[in-house]
Design an enzyme around this catalytic site. Structure first.
Site, short mmCIF file in Angstrom:
data_model
loop_
_atom_site.label_atom_id
_atom_site.label_comp_id
_atom_site.label_asym_id
_atom_site.label_seq_id
_atom_site.Cartn_x
_atom_site.Cartn_y
_atom_site.Cartn_z
N ASP A 1 -6.70 -1.45 -4.88
CA ASP A 1 -8.03 -1.09 -3.82
C ASP A 1 -9.05 -0.26 -4.65
O ASP A 1 -10.21 -0.38 -4.49
CB ASP A 1 -7.55 -0.43 -2.55
CG ASP A 1 -6.55 -1.39 -1.72
OD1 ASP A 1 -6.61 -2.76 -1.81
OD2 ASP A 1 -5.85 -0.82 -0.88
N ASP B 1 0.88 -0.98 -0.04
CA ASP B 1 -0.05 0.01 0.15
C ASP B 1 0.86 1.29 0.09
O ASP B 1 1.96 1.29 0.62
CB ASP B 1 -0.97 -0.03 1.24
CG ASP B 1 -2.08 -0.98 1.10
OD1 ASP B 1 -2.38 -1.21 0.01
OD2 ASP B 1 -2.68 -1.36 2.11
#
Length: 157
Positions: A131, A114
């Site tokens: 995402d 991330d």
């Protein structure tokens, strides 16, 4: 019917590999040291051991196997729901391409890579391109289903 399913599968695969490839390319740049800081958004490297908002991180290494089972189960279900798959091949390609990319991260890096940190006015969870593609894919699918139902109800009335 077979022709339509074959076309839908090709569309699905094209979108799948596009999303998967773009996500992995961005993550490669992040892993190689790309960083950015601003008043609103930072690009930082974080390995997420859980799912959204780090939920289920207590499952540790078992989470990736659970996610593989979930992805395979959903794919088998979709292959049996030909009409649903045909009508949403793009959305499913987005969701599956992004999902598989995130699961690959778990095997290769020990957690999902991330990097987008939004912090203007409040702190938000750190997330990645995959995402966003999952959210967009599911959102478009839900909107299409909602408007399709609306259209069907008007036809019946």
């Amino acid at each position: 019917m077979l022709k339509t399913t074959k076309k839908s599968l090709l569309v699905f695969m094209g979108v799948f590999f596009l999303i998967f490839g773009v996500d992995q390319a961005i993550k490669y740049a992040i892993l190689e040291g790309f960083r950015y800081e601003s008043l609103m958004i930072d690009i930082v490297l974080v390995f997420n051991k859980g799912v959204a908002f780090s939920l289920l991180s207590f499952l540790e290494g078992g989470l990736k196997y659970l996610q593989i089972l979930l992805i395979l189960g959903l794919f088998i279900f979709l292959m049996r729901q030909r009409e649903l798959f045909k009508n949403h091949a793009i959305e499913f390609g987005m969701v599956f391409g992004a999902g598989v990319s995130n699961v690959l991260d778990r095997f290769v890096h020990g957690g999902v890579v991330d990097y987008v940190y939004y912090h203007y006015g409040f702190d938000f969870a750190i997330f990645n391109f995959a995402d966003v593609m999952i959210d967009v894919g599911v959102g478009v699918l839900l909107l299409k289903q909602f408007f399709f139902k609306q259209k069907q109800n008007k036809i019946k009335a």
